[in-house]
Design a protein around this motif. Structure first.
Motif, PDB file in Angstrom:
ATOM      1  N   PHE A 102       0.982  -1.179  -0.013  1.00 18.57           N
ATOM      2  CA  PHE A 102      -0.028  -0.155   0.024  1.00 18.57           C
ATOM      3  C   PHE A 102       0.872   1.184  -0.120  1.00 18.57           C
ATOM      4  O   PHE A 102       0.286   2.412  -0.508  1.00 18.57           O
ATOM      5  N   SER A 103       1.977   1.091   0.251  1.00 20.08           N
ATOM      6  CA  SER A 103       2.916   2.197   0.430  1.00 20.08           C
ATOM      7  C   SER A 103       3.598   2.795  -0.976  1.00 20.08           C
ATOM      8  O   SER A 103       3.924   3.801  -1.170  1.00 20.08           O
ATOM      9  N   GLU A 104       3.302   1.706  -1.909  1.00 20.13           N
ATOM     10  CA  GLU A 104       3.261   2.280  -3.431  1.00 20.13           C
ATOM     11  C   GLU A 104       2.256   3.097  -3.936  1.00 20.13           C
ATOM     12  O   GLU A 104       2.352   3.390  -5.180  1.00 20.13           O
ATOM     13  N   LEU A 105       1.136   2.944  -3.187  1.00 22.38           N
ATOM     14  CA  LEU A 105      -0.013   3.815  -3.443  1.00 22.38           C
ATOM     15  C   LEU A 105      -0.189   5.112  -2.558  1.00 22.38           C
ATOM     16  O   LEU A 105      -1.492   5.509  -2.390  1.00 22.38           O
ATOM     17  N   GLY A 106       0.851   5.462  -2.244  1.00 22.23           N
ATOM     18  CA  GLY A 106       0.522   6.693  -1.161  1.00 22.23           C
ATOM     19  C   GLY A 106       1.350   6.482   0.166  1.00 22.23           C
ATOM     20  O   GLY A 106       2.270   5.770   0.243  1.00 22.23           O
ATOM     21  N   GLN A 107       0.888   7.165   1.143  1.00 26.60           N
ATOM     22  CA  GLN A 107       1.446   6.981   2.355  1.00 26.60           C
ATOM     23  C   GLN A 107       0.591   5.955   3.268  1.00 26.60           C
ATOM     24  O   GLN A 107      -0.792   6.118   3.281  1.00 26.60           O
ATOM     25  N   THR A 108       1.238   5.230   4.147  1.00 31.22           N
ATOM     26  CA  THR A 108       0.461   4.165   4.870  1.00 31.22           C
ATOM     27  C   THR A 108       0.656   4.458   6.368  1.00 31.22           C
ATOM     28  O   THR A 108       1.808   4.696   6.720  1.00 31.22           O
ATOM     29  N   VAL A 109      -0.356   4.361   7.184  1.00 36.41           N
ATOM     30  CA  VAL A 109      -0.178   4.712   8.493  1.00 36.41           C
ATOM     31  C   VAL A 109      -0.951   3.513   9.263  1.00 36.41           C
ATOM     32  O   VAL A 109      -1.897   3.183   9.040  1.00 36.41           O
ATOM     33  N   VAL A 110       0.085   2.739  10.010  1.00 38.39           N
ATOM     34  CA  VAL A 110      -0.383   1.525  10.783  1.00 38.39           C
ATOM     35  C   VAL A 110      -1.096   2.063  12.235  1.00 38.39           C
ATOM     36  O   VAL A 110      -0.339   2.946  12.770  1.00 38.39           O
ATOM     37  N   VAL A 111      -2.089   1.769  12.663  1.00 37.95           N
ATOM     38  CA  VAL A 111      -2.782   2.091  13.778  1.00 37.95           C
ATOM     39  C   VAL A 111      -3.434   0.984  14.615  1.00 37.95           C
ATOM     40  O   VAL A 111      -3.680   0.005  13.735  1.00 37.95           O
ATOM     41  N   LYS A 112      -3.588   1.124  15.713  1.00 42.67           N
ATOM     42  CA  LYS A 112      -4.823   0.319  16.434  1.00 42.67           C
ATOM     43  C   LYS A 112      -6.215   0.567  15.964  1.00 42.67           C
ATOM     44  O   LYS A 112      -6.413   1.619  15.440  1.00 42.67           O
ATOM     45  N   GLU A 113      -7.013  -0.372  16.190  1.00 40.59           N
ATOM     46  CA  GLU A 113      -8.359  -0.336  15.451  1.00 40.59           C
ATOM     47  C   GLU A 113      -9.120   0.981  15.918  1.00 40.59           C
ATOM     48  O   GLU A 113      -9.718   1.687  15.432  1.00 40.59           O
TER      49      GLU A 113
ATOM     50  N   MET B  46      -8.219   3.727  16.170  1.00 40.92           N
ATOM     51  CA  MET B  46      -7.953   5.084  15.578  1.00 40.92           C
ATOM     52  C   MET B  46      -8.275   4.722  14.117  1.00 40.92           C
ATOM     53  O   MET B  46      -8.192   5.836  13.186  1.00 40.92           O
ATOM     54  N   MET B  47      -9.013   3.921  13.551  1.00 34.40           N
ATOM     55  CA  MET B  47      -9.267   3.827  12.145  1.00 34.40           C
ATOM     56  C   MET B  47     -10.558   4.856  11.854  1.00 34.40           C
ATOM     57  O   MET B  47     -10.439   5.306  10.772  1.00 34.40           O
ATOM     58  N   GLY B  48     -11.479   4.812  12.832  1.00 33.15           N
ATOM     59  CA  GLY B  48     -12.500   6.114  12.874  1.00 33.15           C
ATOM     60  C   GLY B  48     -12.045   7.392  12.570  1.00 33.15           C
ATOM     61  O   GLY B  48     -12.130   8.303  11.480  1.00 33.15           O
TER      62      GLY B  48
ATOM     63  N   ALA C  65     -15.777  20.497  13.388  1.00 35.44           N
ATOM     64  CA  ALA C  65     -17.067  19.957  13.641  1.00 35.44           C
ATOM     65  C   ALA C  65     -17.341  18.896  12.522  1.00 35.44           C
ATOM     66  O   ALA C  65     -17.935  17.868  12.967  1.00 35.44           O
ATOM     67  N   GLY C  66     -16.800  19.167  11.319  1.00 34.69           N
ATOM     68  CA  GLY C  66     -16.963  18.096  10.165  1.00 34.69           C
ATOM     69  C   GLY C  66     -16.203  16.913  10.507  1.00 34.69           C
ATOM     70  O   GLY C  66     -16.581  15.749  10.270  1.00 34.69           O
ATOM     71  N   LEU C  67     -14.992  17.151  11.110  1.00 30.37           N
ATOM     72  CA  LEU C  67     -14.134  15.919  11.527  1.00 30.37           C
ATOM     73  C   LEU C  67     -14.634  15.114  12.516  1.00 30.37           C
ATOM     74  O   LEU C  67     -14.836  14.010  12.566  1.00 30.37           O
ATOM     75  N   PHE C  68     -15.083  15.899  13.711  1.00 28.38           N
ATOM     76  CA  PHE C  68     -15.637  14.965  14.817  1.00 28.38           C
ATOM     77  C   PHE C  68     -16.968  14.358  14.345  1.00 28.38           C
ATOM     78  O   PHE C  68     -17.208  13.505  14.981  1.00 28.38           O
ATOM     79  N   ASN C  69     -17.766  15.064  13.480  1.00 27.59           N
ATOM     80  CA  ASN C  69     -19.189  14.461  13.252  1.00 27.59           C
ATOM     81  C   ASN C  69     -18.785  13.163  12.186  1.00 27.59           C
ATOM     82  O   ASN C  69     -19.759  12.475  11.976  1.00 27.59           O
ATOM     83  N   SER C  70     -17.929  13.225  11.673  1.00 24.74           N
ATOM     84  CA  SER C  70     -17.645  12.026  10.648  1.00 24.74           C
ATOM     85  C   SER C  70     -16.783  10.871  10.970  1.00 24.74           C
ATOM     86  O   SER C  70     -16.739   9.883  10.254  1.00 24.74           O
ATOM     87  N   LYS C  71     -16.404  10.722  12.138  1.00 27.68           N
ATOM     88  CA  LYS C  71     -15.523   9.694  12.727  1.00 27.68           C
ATOM     89  C   LYS C  71     -16.509   8.429  13.256  1.00 27.68           C
ATOM     90  O   LYS C  71     -17.743   8.690  13.617  1.00 27.68           O
TER      91      LYS C  71
END
Ligand code: NAP
Length: 263
Positions: free
Chosen positions: A154-165, A167-169, A257-263
C-alpha cells in the motif's frame, strides 16, 4: 502475495489498478470480482493480466489475502458466500469497508472451527487511484512480516499509517472524509474568487496553484501551517483582517465539527 479483491468498484478497482501498476505484486496475482461483467471489463482495461471473475468462490481459491470491497450492506452476504472455501490458517481477510469492526467481521467469518484468519482493516482514500492515498491499516493476529508486506504494497499507492483499531474511525475522518473537506475549502475559495470578479476557470486555476504552493512550503520547510501563516500576515494588514473574518464566521470550529461528526 496472491490477492483476491471482492468488489472491483470505485475503491476495489482503484486498489487493483494501483497494485497492478506497482512493483510488488504482479498483475497476474490479482483476481477481482464484481456483480456485473461491465465492471470486470473496466478492470481488464487497467491491466489485461488482472484475473477477473463473477464467481467470488472461485476468486478466493489460492489467494493469500482476500480483500472485501463491497458496499457495507453486502458484506454479510459475500462473507457467507466465500467463508466455506477459505482456509483460515493460510488465508488472511481484509476489509476496506468503513465501519466494519474486527468484532463484526470476526462474527461473520466465524465458521465454528475455533480457527480465525488474520484480519486487516484497510481504509484508503480516493486518491489511491493516483498513488496519492493516505491508507490506514489495522491488524488482528498478523505476524509482523505479513503486516510489513501489506504496508509495503500500500505504500506504493501513497502513504500508509498503521494504527490500532480505535484510530481507524478518526483516520477515516481525517483522510478519507478529509478529501471531501479539503475540496470543500477549495470550492468555497473558488466561489469567493468568482464573487471577487474572476471567471470560474481562472479562479479554479488560481486556487489550485495557491494550495499547491501552500502545501509545498509546508513540505519543503518542514513547518506547521501557522508558521507559514505568520510569514504572510503583518499587524493590521489585509491577510490578518481576512483571517479574523474567517474565524468570526467559525472557520476552525466548522472544520473540527466536520471531523468530529464523521468519525
Ligand atoms: N470511497 C471511499 O472513499 C472509500 C474509502 C474507504 C473505504 N470505502 C469502502 O469501500 C466499499 C466500496 O465502496 P465503493 O465506493 O468502491 O462502492 P462501489 O463503487 O459500488 O463498488 C462496490 C463493488 O462491489 C461489486 N459487487 C456488488 N455485489 C457484489 C457481489 N455479490 N460480489 C462481488 N462484488 C459485488 C459491485 O459490482 P458492479 O460494479 O458490477 O455493480 C461494485 O463493483 C464501501 O464499503 C466503502 O465503505 C470507500
Amino acid at each position: 502475495m496472491k490477492i483476491a479483491i471482492i468488489g472491483g468498484g470505485n475503491m476495489g478497482g482503484a486498489i487493483a489498478k494501483g497494485i497492478a501498476a506497482g512493483s510488488l505484486v504482479p498483475a497476474s496475482d490479482l483476481t477481482v470480482t464484481a456483480h456485473t461483467q461491465q465492471t470486470l471489463d473496466k478492470i481488464k482495461g487497467y491491466d489485461p493480466a488482472i484475473r477477473t471473475t463473477l464467481d467470488n468462490r472461485e476468486a478466493v481459491q489460492g489467494a493469500d489475502l482476500v480483500v472485501l470491497a463491497v458496499k457495507p450492506w453486502l458484506l454479510e452476504e459475500v462473507v457467507k458466500e466465500i467463508r466455506g472455501g477459505l482456509d483460515y490458517r493460510k488465508q488472511a481477510v481484509a476489509s476496506v469497508i468503513g465501519r466494519s469492526s474486527f468484532e463484526e467481521l470476526g462474527k461473520l467469518l466465524d465458521n465454528g472451527s475455533g480457527v480465525m484468519p488474520v484480519m486487516y482493516r484497510i481504509i484508503p482514500n480516493t486518491a489511491i487511484s493516483l498513488g496519492e492515498s493516505v491508507t490506514f491499516i489495522a491488524e488482528q493476529g498478523a505476524p509482523k512480516e505479513r503486516l510489513d508486506e501489506l504496508v509495503s504494497i500500500f505504500s506504493e499507492l501513497g502513504q500508509t499509517v498503521v494504527v490500532k483499531e480505535p484510530m481507524m474511525g478518526p483516520g477515516t475522518s481525517l483522510a478519507s472524509c478529509g478529501i471531501a473537506f479539503a475540496l470543500k475549502y477549495l470550492d468555497a475559495s473558488i466561489q469567493g474568487g468568482v464573487e471577487l470578479g474572476f471567471a470560474p476557470e481562472e479562479a479554479r486555476a488560481v486556487v489550485m496553484q495557491t494550495m499547491r504552493g501552500a502545501l509545498e512550503m509546508m513540505n519543503l520547510n518542514g513547518t506547521m501551517p501557522q508558521t507559514e501563516i505568520d510569514k504572510v500576515t503583518t499587524p493590521g494588514g489585509m491577510t490578518l483582517r481576512g483571517l479574523a473574518a474567517m474565524e468570526e464566521s467559525g472557520f476552525t470550529e466548522a472544520v473540527k465539527a466536520g471531523l468530529f461528526n464523521s468519525k
